[in-house]
Design an enzyme around this catalytic site. Structure first.
Site, short mmCIF file in Angstrom:
data_model
loop_
_atom_site.label_atom_id
_atom_site.label_comp_id
_atom_site.label_asym_id
_atom_site.label_seq_id
_atom_site.Cartn_x
_atom_site.Cartn_y
_atom_site.Cartn_z
CB SER A 64 -0.61 0.09 1.36
OG SER A 64 -1.87 1.00 1.45
CE1 TYR A 73 -4.06 -2.24 5.13
CE2 TYR A 73 -3.33 0.43 4.20
CZ TYR A 73 -3.95 -0.97 3.66
OH TYR A 73 -3.74 -1.58 2.53
#
Length: 253
Positions: free
Chosen positions: A147, A160
């Site tokens: 990401s 995350y």
């Protein structure tokens, strides 16, 4: 000839979103695609229907990657599927796409929240690769979906973002380790993409502020990410390994 003809792929988290788009694109390019899902068998079947409607081929495989035994269960189930199609059973392409996000600041994160995200986003991909290496074809492809959060600072991603950064780093480590077998390992870093995982990017009003940070002026769709993965999975992508490739449209350059 299709670029991925005679190849077999596994895409984790392929029942929706980016995973579905990747699975459909790999099948369009000729691969037989294993569509992994956890609980959403109806949505996984929709992915498979999309693949078959376009003349492709695939199969379903279920496993809960939130469970510490999930990677082993998925590997075993996949190898059984491979045996039905090849002797010996070999996998050509592994796309570790399954992941979760839970937007909280560090003060709000419980130990259970931390453990679940670490398990799904990093530990399960790590051990899935380990379990599948014996059946990974020489010259194969491993593509980990990381990401843009791995390089940016979002206060509500204290778990995350580090798990995705770890996945990117693992890609470089394994690229060096597996190079002698001709296996390439790369990480793809999507930016803001309109999926269930990112409700802010899917909301017309809330997404306007995000669009202003993207050089190309819009939020990505899952179909924007899939061609990047397909290229890395192809023979043409065979001289790229150990890279983190951002697919963000130039977000927050």
């Amino acid at each position: 000839m299709k670029l991925l003809a005679d190849r077999i792929a596994l895409v984790t988290g392929a029942s929706r979103g980016i995973g579905r788009a990747i699975a459909v694109r790999l099948a369009q390019d000729g691969a037989v695609v294993g569509v992994h899902y956890r609980l959403r068998d109806d949505e996984a079947r929709q992915t498979l229907e999309l693949i078959r409607a376009q003349g492709g081929d695939g199969f379903l495989v279920a496993a809960d990657l939130a469970d510490p035994t999930g990677a082993s269960q998925l590997a075993e189930a996949l190898i059984d599927k491979l045996r039905e199609r090849r002797d010996p059973p070999l996998l050509d392409i592994l796309v570790n796409n399954a992941g979760i996000d839970d937007r909280k600041t560090i003060e709000q994160v419980s130990e259970a929240d931390f453990d679940r995200m670490l398990q799904i986003n990093f530990k399960s991909p790590f051990f899935l690769i380990q379990k599948l290496l014996p059946v990974m074809a020489d010259g194969g492809r491993i593509i980990n979906i990381s990401s843009i959060a791995a390089r940016l600072s979002f206060p509500t991603m204290p778990v995350y973002a580090p798990t995705k950064a770890a996945l990117s780093t693992l890609s470089r480590v394994l690229a060096a380790h597996l190079g002698s077998r001709g296996i390439t390992v790369n990480a793809v870093l999507p930016g803001a993409t309109s999926t269930d995982l990112n409700p802010a990017a899917s909301d017309p009003e809330r997404s306007s502020a995000i669009r202003d940070t993207v050089a190309l002026g819009r939020i990505a769709e899952p179909g924007d990410i899939a061609p990047v993965v397909a290229f890395l999975a192809s023979r043409e992508g065979g001289w790229i390994t150990g890279e983190t490739i951002e697919a963000s449209g130039g977000q927050r350059l």
